[in-house]
Write an enzyme that holds these catalytic residues in place. Structure first.
Site, PDB file in Angstrom:
ATOM      1  N   ARG A 155       0.806  -1.227   0.000  1.00 50.71           N
ATOM      2  CA  ARG A 155       0.000   0.000   0.000  1.00 50.71           C
ATOM      3  C   ARG A 155       0.837   1.274   0.000  1.00 50.71           C
ATOM      4  O   ARG A 155       0.373   2.349   0.377  1.00 50.71           O
ATOM      5  CB  ARG A 155      -0.991   0.017   1.175  1.00 50.71           C
ATOM      6  CG  ARG A 155      -1.999  -1.127   1.117  1.00 50.71           C
ATOM      7  CD  ARG A 155      -3.047  -0.990   2.211  1.00 50.71           C
ATOM      8  NE  ARG A 155      -4.009  -2.088   2.133  1.00 50.71           N
ATOM      9  CZ  ARG A 155      -3.869  -3.254   2.753  1.00 50.71           C
ATOM     10  NH1 ARG A 155      -2.810  -3.469   3.508  1.00 50.71           N
ATOM     11  NH2 ARG A 155      -4.792  -4.189   2.637  1.00 50.71           N
ATOM     12  N   LYS A 183       1.358  11.122 -10.597  1.00 56.07           N
ATOM     13  CA  LYS A 183       0.439  10.249 -11.321  1.00 56.07           C
ATOM     14  C   LYS A 183       1.215   9.035 -11.829  1.00 56.07           C
ATOM     15  O   LYS A 183       2.228   9.173 -12.495  1.00 56.07           O
ATOM     16  CB  LYS A 183      -0.209  10.992 -12.497  1.00 56.07           C
ATOM     17  CG  LYS A 183      -1.285  11.964 -12.065  1.00 56.07           C
ATOM     18  CD  LYS A 183      -1.774  12.841 -13.197  1.00 56.07           C
ATOM     19  CE  LYS A 183      -2.525  12.084 -14.258  1.00 56.07           C
ATOM     20  NZ  LYS A 183      -3.099  13.008 -15.273  1.00 56.07           N
ATOM     21  N   GLU A 187       5.297  18.471 -24.727  1.00 59.06           N
ATOM     22  CA  GLU A 187       4.828  18.719 -23.368  1.00 59.06           C
ATOM     23  C   GLU A 187       5.369  20.050 -22.824  1.00 59.06           C
ATOM     24  O   GLU A 187       4.696  20.737 -22.049  1.00 59.06           O
ATOM     25  CB  GLU A 187       5.232  17.567 -22.445  1.00 59.06           C
ATOM     26  CG  GLU A 187       4.509  16.257 -22.715  1.00 59.06           C
ATOM     27  CD  GLU A 187       3.073  16.248 -22.193  1.00 59.06           C
ATOM     28  OE1 GLU A 187       2.632  17.270 -21.619  1.00 59.06           O
ATOM     29  OE2 GLU A 187       2.396  15.218 -22.362  1.00 59.06           O
ATOM     30  N   LYS A 227       4.092  22.646 -13.906  1.00 54.13           N
ATOM     31  CA  LYS A 227       3.436  21.459 -13.374  1.00 54.13           C
ATOM     32  C   LYS A 227       3.426  21.477 -11.849  1.00 54.13           C
ATOM     33  O   LYS A 227       2.422  21.112 -11.220  1.00 54.13           O
ATOM     34  CB  LYS A 227       4.116  20.197 -13.884  1.00 54.13           C
ATOM     35  CG  LYS A 227       3.355  18.934 -13.531  1.00 54.13           C
ATOM     36  CD  LYS A 227       3.707  17.747 -14.402  1.00 54.13           C
ATOM     37  CE  LYS A 227       2.734  16.606 -14.160  1.00 54.13           C
ATOM     38  NZ  LYS A 227       3.024  15.431 -15.015  1.00 54.13           N
ATOM     39  N   GLU A 256      -6.290  15.767  -9.336  1.00 60.22           N
ATOM     40  CA  GLU A 256      -6.948  16.080 -10.613  1.00 60.22           C
ATOM     41  C   GLU A 256      -8.451  16.294 -10.444  1.00 60.22           C
ATOM     42  O   GLU A 256      -9.262  15.846 -11.249  1.00 60.22           O
ATOM     43  CB  GLU A 256      -6.689  14.948 -11.627  1.00 60.22           C
ATOM     44  CG  GLU A 256      -6.826  15.388 -13.070  1.00 60.22           C
ATOM     45  CD  GLU A 256      -6.345  14.330 -14.033  1.00 60.22           C
ATOM     46  OE1 GLU A 256      -5.407  14.611 -14.758  1.00 60.22           O
ATOM     47  OE2 GLU A 256      -6.909  13.211 -14.055  1.00 60.22           O
ATOM     48  N   ARG A 276      -5.933  20.703 -12.004  1.00 65.93           N
ATOM     49  CA  ARG A 276      -4.904  19.876 -12.625  1.00 65.93           C
ATOM     50  C   ARG A 276      -5.299  19.401 -14.019  1.00 65.93           C
ATOM     51  O   ARG A 276      -4.438  19.031 -14.819  1.00 65.93           O
ATOM     52  CB  ARG A 276      -4.588  18.676 -11.722  1.00 65.93           C
ATOM     53  CG  ARG A 276      -3.435  17.831 -12.254  1.00 65.93           C
ATOM     54  CD  ARG A 276      -2.899  16.892 -11.216  1.00 65.93           C
ATOM     55  NE  ARG A 276      -1.863  16.047 -11.766  1.00 65.93           N
ATOM     56  CZ  ARG A 276      -1.006  15.342 -11.049  1.00 65.93           C
ATOM     57  NH1 ARG A 276      -1.061  15.402  -9.736  1.00 65.93           N
ATOM     58  NH2 ARG A 276      -0.093  14.593 -11.620  1.00 65.93           N
ATOM     59  N   ASN A 279      -3.770  18.417 -18.999  1.00 63.14           N
ATOM     60  CA  ASN A 279      -4.182  17.500 -20.064  1.00 63.14           C
ATOM     61  C   ASN A 279      -4.557  18.232 -21.348  1.00 63.14           C
ATOM     62  O   ASN A 279      -5.211  17.654 -22.220  1.00 63.14           O
ATOM     63  CB  ASN A 279      -5.372  16.655 -19.592  1.00 63.14           C
ATOM     64  CG  ASN A 279      -4.951  15.581 -18.607  1.00 63.14           C
ATOM     65  OD1 ASN A 279      -3.907  14.956 -18.760  1.00 63.14           O
ATOM     66  ND2 ASN A 279      -5.748  15.391 -17.573  1.00 63.14           N
ATOM     67  N   HIS A 299      -4.590  16.407 -24.650  1.00 67.25           N
ATOM     68  CA  HIS A 299      -4.385  14.985 -24.402  1.00 67.25           C
ATOM     69  C   HIS A 299      -5.587  14.102 -24.717  1.00 67.25           C
ATOM     70  O   HIS A 299      -5.427  12.896 -24.899  1.00 67.25           O
ATOM     71  CB  HIS A 299      -3.949  14.772 -22.955  1.00 67.25           C
ATOM     72  CG  HIS A 299      -2.505  15.095 -22.708  1.00 67.25           C
ATOM     73  ND1 HIS A 299      -1.967  16.326 -23.008  1.00 67.25           N
ATOM     74  CD2 HIS A 299      -1.490  14.348 -22.210  1.00 67.25           C
ATOM     75  CE1 HIS A 299      -0.674  16.317 -22.691  1.00 67.25           C
ATOM     76  NE2 HIS A 299      -0.370  15.143 -22.209  1.00 67.25           N
ATOM     77  N   HIS A 348      -4.409  10.902 -26.616  1.00 64.64           N
ATOM     78  CA  HIS A 348      -4.556   9.540 -26.102  1.00 64.64           C
ATOM     79  C   HIS A 348      -5.376   8.674 -27.054  1.00 64.64           C
ATOM     80  O   HIS A 348      -5.123   7.462 -27.186  1.00 64.64           O
ATOM     81  CB  HIS A 348      -5.202   9.551 -24.718  1.00 64.64           C
ATOM     82  CG  HIS A 348      -4.286  10.009 -23.629  1.00 64.64           C
ATOM     83  ND1 HIS A 348      -4.739  10.412 -22.394  1.00 64.64           N
ATOM     84  CD2 HIS A 348      -2.943  10.148 -23.593  1.00 64.64           C
ATOM     85  CE1 HIS A 348      -3.710  10.758 -21.639  1.00 64.64           C
ATOM     86  NE2 HIS A 348      -2.614  10.610 -22.344  1.00 64.64           N
ATOM     87  N   HIS A 386       4.478   9.557 -27.673  1.00 68.79           N
ATOM     88  CA  HIS A 386       3.478  10.311 -26.914  1.00 68.79           C
ATOM     89  C   HIS A 386       3.496  11.795 -27.293  1.00 68.79           C
ATOM     90  O   HIS A 386       2.446  12.407 -27.527  1.00 68.79           O
ATOM     91  CB  HIS A 386       3.727  10.153 -25.414  1.00 68.79           C
ATOM     92  CG  HIS A 386       2.836  10.992 -24.556  1.00 68.79           C
ATOM     93  ND1 HIS A 386       1.479  10.769 -24.446  1.00 68.79           N
ATOM     94  CD2 HIS A 386       3.102  12.078 -23.778  1.00 68.79           C
ATOM     95  CE1 HIS A 386       0.943  11.663 -23.640  1.00 68.79           C
ATOM     96  NE2 HIS A 386       1.903  12.471 -23.224  1.00 68.79           N
TER      97      HIS A 386
END
Length: 358
Positions: A118, A140, A182, A226, A236, A240, A244, A247, A251, A263
């Site tokens: 965990r 992330k 990016e 960032k 997010e 946040r 994206n 994106h 994606h 990417h």
């Protein structure tokens, strides 16, 4: 050139170190007897050797785990194999994971650390531009499934992020340029100076060996964008989402292409797509739309995608993490560094924006 540090705030603040000798900052995390799983991609032998030497100098116990390169490493099968390795080596909550490589390696290493017992500590050592400005910073983590990218993951901030620009200078040019997408995204959503720096000398911006100081400046500025966003919204929930930008379409392209596209290349086309979408809904002016195309093209990034793929792309976009039920939501710009949200645009506008980039 000195090492520069950006602090990412929040409940568990950490530092991003960018500059010569950044790897030395791994030392404080390498205490005697500590087991350290070093998750690394192929082709990083010199950096991995330096990591191992530093760990051993501090009497830590490195365990090497090579994973497939790029998105091929972000699978459930690879994840399970790393869990098995941690169990076999007897890793406890006091031990450490280190991710060495591009963004896929840091995504994977972070998720391994988030899920073992965990949550154990992770230090990210990104060796690619995409890795340091995007994947390694922000906490992330995740893997891909057949249904989409990063659909399985967790928020798990690293203890530190370390990047030496000498590693970036060894990248293939196409991979470095891909990472610039990016960086430029951060220029559009928050720091226009990034755009100014790239437009002033696109050739230098695409080759970190030509002007290492410029490379570090661009990296630090992108990381700062960032860091500012993540500190305000780790999970997010609202702000946040601006990270994206571009994106949703990107994606979808990656999924339709079975992750064979870089990417950053997909993000570049995604930036143009969402700019077209915003322009066609009256949100974005023609000049800023044109600037998207011009600055991306100036560094050699793609600004168009294949025709005849709309149905597949539209299906893939419906699985986007920002979607709510069947409703598509896009991050758009109302102006330079003025992000906003566009919810449920008309289908014919979605298609028209695709036609404009295909």
């Amino acid at each position: 050139m000195t090492t520069r540090t950006v602090t990412v705030g929040g409940d568990r603040p950490y530092d991003v170190h960018v500059g010569p000798g950044a790897l030395e900052q791994l030392g404080p995390h390498a205490r005697e007897g500590r087991r350290v799983l070093v998750v690394h991609q192929p082709g990083r032998a010199e950096v991995v050797a330096d990591v191992v030497d530093l760990l051993r100098a501090h009497r830590a116990r490195p365990v090497l785990a090579e994973v497939p390169d790029a998105e091929a490493g972000k699978t459930a099968e690879v994840l399970v194999s790393l869990w098995a390795r941690l169990g076999q080596e007897g890793f406890t909550r006091d031990d450490l994971v280190v991710g060495v490589g591009g963004g896929a390696a840091t995504d994977l290493a972070g998720f391994v650390a988030a899920t073992w017992l965990r949550g154990v500590e992770v230090v990210q050592v990104p060796t690619s531009l995409l890795g340091v400005v995007d994947a390694a910073v922000g906490g992330k983590t995740g893997i891909n499934t057949a249904e989409g990218k990063n659909l399985v993951g967790a928020f798990h901030p690293p203890a530190a992020v370390l990047c030496d620009p000498a590693w970036l200078a060894t990248m293939a040019r196409a991979d470095y340029v891909s990472g610039l997408a990016e960086v430029l995204k951060c220029g559009f959503i928050a720091d226009p100076t990034i755009l100014d720096l790239v437009e002033a000398d696109p050739a230098a911006a695409t080759d970190p060996s030509v002007d290492p100081a410029l490379a570090v400046e661009l990296v630090v500025r992108a990381v700062q964008v960032k860091a500012d966003v993540v500190a305000a919204d780790l999970r997010e929930s609202s702000l946040r989402e601006i990270l994206n930008y571009g994106h949703t379409f990107a994606h979808a392209v990656e999924q339709v292409e079975d992750y064979r596209w870089r990417h950053g290349d997909a993000v570049a086309v995604g930036l143009v797509y969402v700019a077209e979408l915003a322009h066609r809904t009256g949100i974005l002016d023609a000049a800023l739309l044109a600037r998207h195309r011009s600055v991306l093209a100036s560094v050699g990034l793609p600004t168009s995608y294949l025709p005849g793929r709309w149905d597949q792309l539209r299906t893939a976009m419906g699985r986007d993490k920002k979607a709510r039920g069947s409703t598509l939501r896009f991050v758009v710009l109302e102006g330079l560094a003025r992000p906003a949200r566009l919810t449920a645009p008309d289908e014919h506008v979605l298609r028209a924006a695709y036609d404009a980039v295909s």
